[in-house]
Design a protein around this motif. Structure first.
Motif, PDB file in Angstrom:
ATOM      1  N   PRO A   1      -3.669   4.984  10.388  1.00 59.86           N
ATOM      2  CA  PRO A   1      -3.067   3.667  10.154  1.00 59.86           C
ATOM      3  C   PRO A   1      -1.557   3.756   9.976  1.00 59.86           C
ATOM      4  CG  PRO A   1      -4.152   4.459   8.171  1.00 59.86           C
ATOM      5  CD  PRO A   1      -4.466   5.453   9.243  1.00 59.86           C
ATOM      6  N   VAL A   2      -0.840   2.954  10.734  1.00 62.08           N
ATOM      7  CA  VAL A   2       0.624   2.918  10.688  1.00 62.08           C
ATOM      8  C   VAL A   2       1.057   1.467  10.443  1.00 62.08           C
ATOM      9  CG1 VAL A   2       2.759   3.339  11.969  1.00 62.08           C
ATOM     10  CG2 VAL A   2       0.794   4.880  12.261  1.00 62.08           C
ATOM     11  N   PRO A   3       1.957   1.229   9.490  1.00 60.39           N
ATOM     12  CA  PRO A   3       2.418  -0.150   9.237  1.00 60.39           C
ATOM     13  C   PRO A   3       3.022  -0.774  10.493  1.00 60.39           C
ATOM     14  CG  PRO A   3       3.127   1.334   7.481  1.00 60.39           C
ATOM     15  CD  PRO A   3       2.561   2.200   8.559  1.00 60.39           C
ATOM     16  N   ASP A   4       2.817  -2.060  10.640  1.00 54.99           N
ATOM     17  CA  ASP A   4       3.279  -2.765  11.841  1.00 54.99           C
ATOM     18  C   ASP A   4       4.781  -3.018  11.849  1.00 54.99           C
ATOM     19  OD1 ASP A   4       0.688  -2.929  12.845  1.00 54.99           O
ATOM     20  OD2 ASP A   4       0.290  -4.812  11.799  1.00 54.99           O
TER      21      ASP A   4
ATOM     22  N   SER B   1       0.835  -1.189   0.000  1.00 59.79           N
ATOM     23  CA  SER B   1       0.000   0.000   0.000  1.00 59.79           C
ATOM     24  C   SER B   1       0.877   1.249   0.000  1.00 59.79           C
ATOM     25  CB  SER B   1      -0.893  -0.002   1.247  1.00 59.79           C
ATOM     26  OG  SER B   1      -1.726  -1.140   1.259  1.00 59.79           O
ATOM     27  N   THR B   2       0.319   2.336  -0.512  1.00 56.69           N
ATOM     28  CA  THR B   2       1.045   3.592  -0.532  1.00 56.69           C
ATOM     29  C   THR B   2       1.300   4.069   0.895  1.00 56.69           C
ATOM     30  OG1 THR B   2      -0.007   4.181  -2.616  1.00 56.69           O
ATOM     31  CG2 THR B   2       1.034   5.961  -1.365  1.00 56.69           C
ATOM     32  N   ILE B   3       2.548   4.368   1.175  1.00 55.92           N
ATOM     33  CA  ILE B   3       2.942   4.821   2.508  1.00 55.92           C
ATOM     34  C   ILE B   3       3.524   6.220   2.393  1.00 55.92           C
ATOM     35  CG2 ILE B   3       4.503   4.410   4.455  1.00 55.92           C
ATOM     36  CD1 ILE B   3       4.388   1.440   3.812  1.00 55.92           C
ATOM     37  N   THR B   4       3.125   7.086   3.302  1.00 59.51           N
ATOM     38  CA  THR B   4       3.710   8.425   3.379  1.00 59.51           C
ATOM     39  C   THR B   4       4.284   8.636   4.777  1.00 59.51           C
ATOM     40  OG1 THR B   4       1.564   9.373   3.998  1.00 59.51           O
ATOM     41  CG2 THR B   4       2.144   9.396   1.655  1.00 59.51           C
TER      42      THR B   4
ATOM     43  N   ALA C   1       8.233   4.440   1.099  1.00 61.18           N
ATOM     44  CA  ALA C   1       7.372   5.614   1.285  1.00 61.18           C
ATOM     45  C   ALA C   1       7.499   6.554   0.088  1.00 61.18           C
ATOM     46  CB  ALA C   1       7.734   6.335   2.570  1.00 61.18           C
ATOM     47  N   SER C   2       6.368   7.087  -0.348  1.00 58.23           N
ATOM     48  CA  SER C   2       6.346   7.896  -1.573  1.00 58.23           C
ATOM     49  C   SER C   2       6.614   9.368  -1.322  1.00 58.23           C
ATOM     50  CB  SER C   2       4.986   7.751  -2.260  1.00 58.23           C
ATOM     51  OG  SER C   2       3.945   8.199  -1.392  1.00 58.23           O
ATOM     52  N   SER C   3       6.265   9.866  -0.138  1.00 57.25           N
ATOM     53  CA  SER C   3       6.391  11.292   0.137  1.00 57.25           C
ATOM     54  C   SER C   3       6.644  11.520   1.616  1.00 57.25           C
ATOM     55  CB  SER C   3       5.120  12.047  -0.285  1.00 57.25           C
ATOM     56  OG  SER C   3       4.820  11.848  -1.647  1.00 57.25           O
ATOM     57  N   ILE C   4       7.225  12.673   1.901  1.00 59.71           N
ATOM     58  CA  ILE C   4       7.441  13.123   3.281  1.00 59.71           C
ATOM     59  C   ILE C   4       6.688  14.432   3.444  1.00 59.71           C
ATOM     60  CG2 ILE C   4       9.150  13.808   5.006  1.00 59.71           C
ATOM     61  CD1 ILE C   4      11.254  12.434   3.080  1.00 59.71           C
ATOM     62  N   PHE C   5       5.805  14.488   4.420  1.00 57.27           N
ATOM     63  CA  PHE C   5       5.064  15.715   4.692  1.00 57.27           C
ATOM     64  C   PHE C   5       5.507  16.272   6.044  1.00 57.27           C
ATOM     65  CE2 PHE C   5       2.475  13.404   1.695  1.00 57.27           C
ATOM     66  CZ  PHE C   5       2.031  14.397   0.830  1.00 57.27           C
TER      67      PHE C   5
ATOM     68  N   GLU D   1      -2.195   5.417   1.940  1.00 57.10           N
ATOM     69  CA  GLU D   1      -3.120   4.508   2.614  1.00 57.10           C
ATOM     70  C   GLU D   1      -2.687   4.221   4.052  1.00 57.10           C
ATOM     71  OE1 GLU D   1      -4.274   1.123   0.002  1.00 57.10           O
ATOM     72  OE2 GLU D   1      -2.957   2.120  -1.440  1.00 57.10           O
ATOM     73  N   ALA D   2      -1.412   4.430   4.324  1.00 56.31           N
ATOM     74  CA  ALA D   2      -0.866   4.303   5.668  1.00 56.31           C
ATOM     75  C   ALA D   2       0.228   5.349   5.814  1.00 56.31           C
ATOM     76  CB  ALA D   2      -0.305   2.909   5.918  1.00 56.31           C
ATOM     77  N   ILE D   3       0.468   5.785   7.048  1.00 52.71           N
ATOM     78  CA  ILE D   3       1.482   6.808   7.255  1.00 52.71           C
ATOM     79  C   ILE D   3       2.466   6.353   8.335  1.00 52.71           C
ATOM     80  CG2 ILE D   3      -0.201   8.604   6.671  1.00 52.71           C
ATOM     81  CD1 ILE D   3      -0.003   9.502   9.643  1.00 52.71           C
ATOM     82  N   ILE D   4       3.612   7.009   8.350  1.00 52.44           N
ATOM     83  CA  ILE D   4       4.624   6.783   9.377  1.00 52.44           C
ATOM     84  C   ILE D   4       4.781   8.076  10.166  1.00 52.44           C
ATOM     85  CG2 ILE D   4       7.015   6.149   9.850  1.00 52.44           C
ATOM     86  CD1 ILE D   4       7.060   4.779   7.091  1.00 52.44           C
ATOM     87  N   PRO D   5       4.212   8.151  11.369  1.00 51.17           N
ATOM     88  CA  PRO D   5       4.396   9.349  12.204  1.00 51.17           C
ATOM     89  C   PRO D   5       5.805   9.319  12.796  1.00 51.17           C
ATOM     90  CG  PRO D   5       2.435   8.091  12.846  1.00 51.17           C
ATOM     91  CD  PRO D   5       3.296   7.206  11.999  1.00 51.17           C
ATOM     92  N   LEU D   6       6.689  10.120  12.250  1.00 49.63           N
ATOM     93  CA  LEU D   6       8.118  10.018  12.558  1.00 49.63           C
ATOM     94  C   LEU D   6       8.610  11.223  13.346  1.00 49.63           C
ATOM     95  CD1 LEU D   6      10.954   8.706  12.080  1.00 49.63           C
ATOM     96  CD2 LEU D   6      11.070  10.131  10.008  1.00 49.63           C
ATOM     97  N   PHE D   7       9.277  10.945  14.459  1.00 49.77           N
ATOM     98  CA  PHE D   7      10.010  11.991  15.169  1.00 49.77           C
ATOM     99  C   PHE D   7      11.484  11.631  15.144  1.00 49.77           C
ATOM    100  CE2 PHE D   7      12.043  13.905  18.866  1.00 49.77           C
ATOM    101  CZ  PHE D   7      11.669  15.229  18.710  1.00 49.77           C
ATOM    102  N   ILE D   8      12.307  12.580  14.715  1.00 50.18           N
ATOM    103  CA  ILE D   8      13.745  12.348  14.608  1.00 50.18           C
ATOM    104  C   ILE D   8      14.464  13.074  15.733  1.00 50.18           C
ATOM    105  CG2 ILE D   8      15.798  12.623  13.174  1.00 50.18           C
ATOM    106  CD1 ILE D   8      13.965  12.611  10.725  1.00 50.18           C
ATOM    107  N   GLN D   9      15.220  12.337  16.508  1.00 45.67           N
ATOM    108  CA  GLN D   9      16.090  12.950  17.508  1.00 45.67           C
ATOM    109  C   GLN D   9      17.334  13.463  16.780  1.00 45.67           C
ATOM    110  OE1 GLN D   9      16.369  10.797  21.422  1.00 45.67           O
ATOM    111  NE2 GLN D   9      15.364   9.168  20.284  1.00 45.67           N
ATOM    112  N   ASP D  10      17.313  14.747  16.512  1.00 43.20           N
ATOM    113  CA  ASP D  10      18.370  15.392  15.739  1.00 43.20           C
ATOM    114  C   ASP D  10      19.482  15.841  16.686  1.00 43.20           C
ATOM    115  OD1 ASP D  10      19.989  17.020  14.219  1.00 43.20           O
ATOM    116  OD2 ASP D  10      18.343  18.057  13.218  1.00 43.20           O
TER     117      ASP D  10
END
Length: 331
Positions: free
Chosen positions: A204-207, A39-42, A130-134, A66-75
């Motif tokens: 929805p977040v991939p497992d 599925s398309t992942i962003t 993942a196709s895009s980063i928002f 269709e699913a997203i990755i809620p990402l926090f980066i420790q920079d």
């Protein structure tokens, strides 16, 4: 007075192609061949928007995948910044923990990675296809340079949300940036307020996405005078603006009284985005539209002007980054 408008948001860059061009990103990018049939992942890259209500970056990611990755980066660069104190870091960490709880109630979870953002994002795209980063735009010199570098190599799409009106939207007739508050505020007030977005029911977040544990704040959490979380930010906004005699109605006088809790106490929640400034302004405007006693109206207008001052200073930093190190006026 509390705005619950759920109409679709008109993003600053409403056309997807225009947003791609603004970021100087390639029109196509083939990555993660092993996941090409999935599925398309962003990616929702969380920076200063730790909320799900009225979050343009989150909504754009959901709309595009269709699913997203809620990402926090420790920079590491930000973690070592002179601007980051122990309590501020502890407050951020506490809010990340609350955000993870919110996401889990909606079928998702927070993904935490550590390292240089470009490398982290590139690796994550390779892993997931993942196709895009928002991400919500940011205006510090470091953030602007970081995002420009990433956008040249990865499909980064920036959205509004840090302010009610993005710095690029409030300009003089000749297209230059304002340097004086009063004319800036007049133009700002003439721009229609954007509609607000509801909180998504499902995120929805991939497992299979690996994540570091959410950091812990140690002993500093108990010494932070501000409870963490988007719900607390909403509670404070309602407490300040609603009721038979809302505190905002006496803000003109009480804000100067050290013996009173006469302010909204929302600044920390704006800083890390647990509260949308667009929601705060919309709620204040709705209250102003129905307020009758002149002193109450004046107080509401003064508080709204404080929110516009925040936008003005953000615009100054975005357009004149040298103000961090030198005097704004050289005369």
């Amino acid at each position: 007075a509390y705005s619950r408008d759920s109409r679709p948001l008109l993003l600053l860059w409403a056309d997807y192609g225009l947003r791609k061009a603004w970021c100087n990103m390639p029109s196509t990018r083939v990555r993660g061949a092993a996941n090409s049939n999935a599925s398309t992942i962003t990616i929702w890259w969380i920076r200063r928007d730790l909320r799900i209500y009225d979050n343009p970056a989150l909504q754009a990611a959901l709309d595009d995948g269709e699913a997203i990755i809620p990402l926090f980066i420790q920079d590491p660069v930000l973690q070592k910044s002179a601007y980051v104190g122990e309590k501020r870091l502890a407050f951020l960490i506490a809010n990340l923990q609350v955000l993870d709880q919110i996401l889990r109630k909606r079928g998702g979870r927070l993904i935490v990675r550590q390292g240089d953002p470009l490398q982290v994002l590139d690796t994550l795209i390779e892993e997931t296809g993942a196709s895009s980063i928002f991400a919500q735009e940011d205006i510090s010199p470091y953030a602007i340079a970081r995002d420009a570098t990433i956008a040249k190599q990865l499909p980064l799409i920036l959205t509004a949300g840090l302010t009610v009106h993005p710095p690029q939207a409030i300009r003089k007739i000749d297209g230059s940036a304002y340097t004086v508050f009063t004319p800036y505020s007049k133009t700002w007030k003439n721009v229609p307020l954007p509609s607000l977005q509801p909180a998504p029911e499902r995120i929805p977040v991939p497992d299979h996405i690996a994540s570091l544990p959410i950091p812990t704040a140690g002993n500093d959490t108990g010494r932070i005078p501000f409870p963490a979380g988007e719900q607390e930010a909403q509670r404070r906004l309602v407490a300040f603006l609603e009721g038979e005699n809302p505190p905002v109605g006496s803000y003109q006088e009480s804000r100067n009284r050290m013996d009173l809790e006469g302010t909204s106490a929302l600044s920390p929640y704006f800083r890390f985005g647990m509260l949308s400034p667009r929601q705060a302004v919309s709620a204040a405007q709705e209250l102003l539209d129905h307020a009758t006693p002149d002193p109450v109206r004046v107080s509401i207008q003064i508080w709204m002007n404080e929110l516009i001052w925040r936008e003005f200073f953000i615009s100054i930093l975005a357009n004149f980054p040298e103000v961090r190190k030198t005097s704004f006026r050289q005369d």
